[in-house]
Design a protein around this motif. Sequence first.
Motif, PDB file in Angstrom:
ATOM      1  N   ARG A 152      14.697  -5.697 115.813  1.00 31.38           N
ATOM      2  CA  ARG A 152      14.399  -6.621 116.950  1.00 31.38           C
ATOM      3  C   ARG A 152      16.545  -7.465 117.079  1.00 31.38           C
ATOM      4  O   ARG A 152      16.087  -7.937 118.228  1.00 31.38           O
ATOM      5  CB  ARG A 152      13.926  -7.236 116.125  1.00 31.38           C
ATOM      6  N   ALA A 153      16.405  -7.128 116.175  1.00 30.46           N
ATOM      7  CA  ALA A 153      18.045  -7.820 116.078  1.00 30.46           C
ATOM      8  C   ALA A 153      18.833  -7.599 117.108  1.00 30.46           C
ATOM      9  O   ALA A 153      19.588  -7.732 117.914  1.00 30.46           O
ATOM     10  CB  ALA A 153      18.849  -8.437 114.728  1.00 30.46           C
ATOM     11  N   ALA A 203      17.883  -5.577 119.715  1.00 32.35           N
ATOM     12  CA  ALA A 203      17.235  -6.204 121.197  1.00 32.35           C
ATOM     13  C   ALA A 203      17.554  -7.564 121.518  1.00 32.35           C
ATOM     14  O   ALA A 203      17.973  -7.615 122.291  1.00 32.35           O
ATOM     15  CB  ALA A 203      15.723  -5.953 120.926  1.00 32.35           C
ATOM     16  N   ASP A 204      17.119  -8.552 120.531  1.00 29.59           N
ATOM     17  CA  ASP A 204      18.021  -9.310 121.558  1.00 29.59           C
ATOM     18  C   ASP A 204      19.490  -9.228 121.000  1.00 29.59           C
ATOM     19  O   ASP A 204      19.969 -10.763 122.192  1.00 29.59           O
ATOM     20  CB  ASP A 204      17.454 -10.445 119.424  1.00 29.59           C
ATOM     21  N   PHE A 205      20.359  -9.066 120.340  1.00 29.61           N
ATOM     22  CA  PHE A 205      22.088  -9.110 120.629  1.00 29.61           C
ATOM     23  C   PHE A 205      22.187  -8.387 122.005  1.00 29.61           C
ATOM     24  O   PHE A 205      22.909  -8.949 122.634  1.00 29.61           O
ATOM     25  CB  PHE A 205      22.788  -8.063 119.777  1.00 29.61           C
ATOM     26  N   HIS A 217      19.767  -8.516 124.396  1.00 29.85           N
ATOM     27  CA  HIS A 217      19.745  -9.729 125.371  1.00 29.85           C
ATOM     28  C   HIS A 217      20.206 -10.566 125.557  1.00 29.85           C
ATOM     29  O   HIS A 217      21.014 -10.747 127.251  1.00 29.85           O
ATOM     30  CB  HIS A 217      18.172 -10.204 125.053  1.00 29.85           C
ATOM     31  N   GLN A 218      21.061 -11.175 124.918  1.00 28.92           N
ATOM     32  CA  GLN A 218      22.220 -12.042 125.204  1.00 28.92           C
ATOM     33  C   GLN A 218      23.647 -11.481 125.517  1.00 28.92           C
ATOM     34  O   GLN A 218      23.920 -12.283 126.395  1.00 28.92           O
ATOM     35  CB  GLN A 218      22.200 -12.790 123.658  1.00 28.92           C
ATOM     36  N   GLN A 229      22.700 -11.234 129.811  1.00 28.83           N
ATOM     37  CA  GLN A 229      22.398 -12.532 130.404  1.00 28.83           C
ATOM     38  C   GLN A 229      23.420 -13.287 130.102  1.00 28.83           C
ATOM     39  O   GLN A 229      23.547 -14.323 130.481  1.00 28.83           O
ATOM     40  CB  GLN A 229      21.063 -13.709 129.434  1.00 28.83           C
ATOM     41  N   GLU A 255      24.972 -14.777 127.184  1.00 29.37           N
ATOM     42  CA  GLU A 255      24.788 -15.906 126.266  1.00 29.37           C
ATOM     43  C   GLU A 255      26.162 -15.691 125.241  1.00 29.37           C
ATOM     44  O   GLU A 255      25.884 -16.748 124.514  1.00 29.37           O
ATOM     45  CB  GLU A 255      23.804 -15.809 125.933  1.00 29.37           C
TER      46      GLU A 255
END
Length: 53
Positions: free
Chosen positions: A37-38, A40-42, A44-45, A48, A50
């Motif tokens: 999950r971490a 996947a979040d990375f 995504h950032q 984007q 971010e």
Amino acid sequence: MRSEDHGNCVELAALPNAIAIRDSKAPHNPHLTLRPRAFADFLHQVKQGELPR
């Protein structure tokens, strides 16, 4: 997974409960391990824009 033909040097390995990340040009240096999950979040950032450069 290895980066190809771009001068990058990152390797990813899918482990049973984590994603391992390392610099393939320096495999004896420490590596980073993230829960899926971490990771996947990375990603995504990154996609984007971010994260600071």
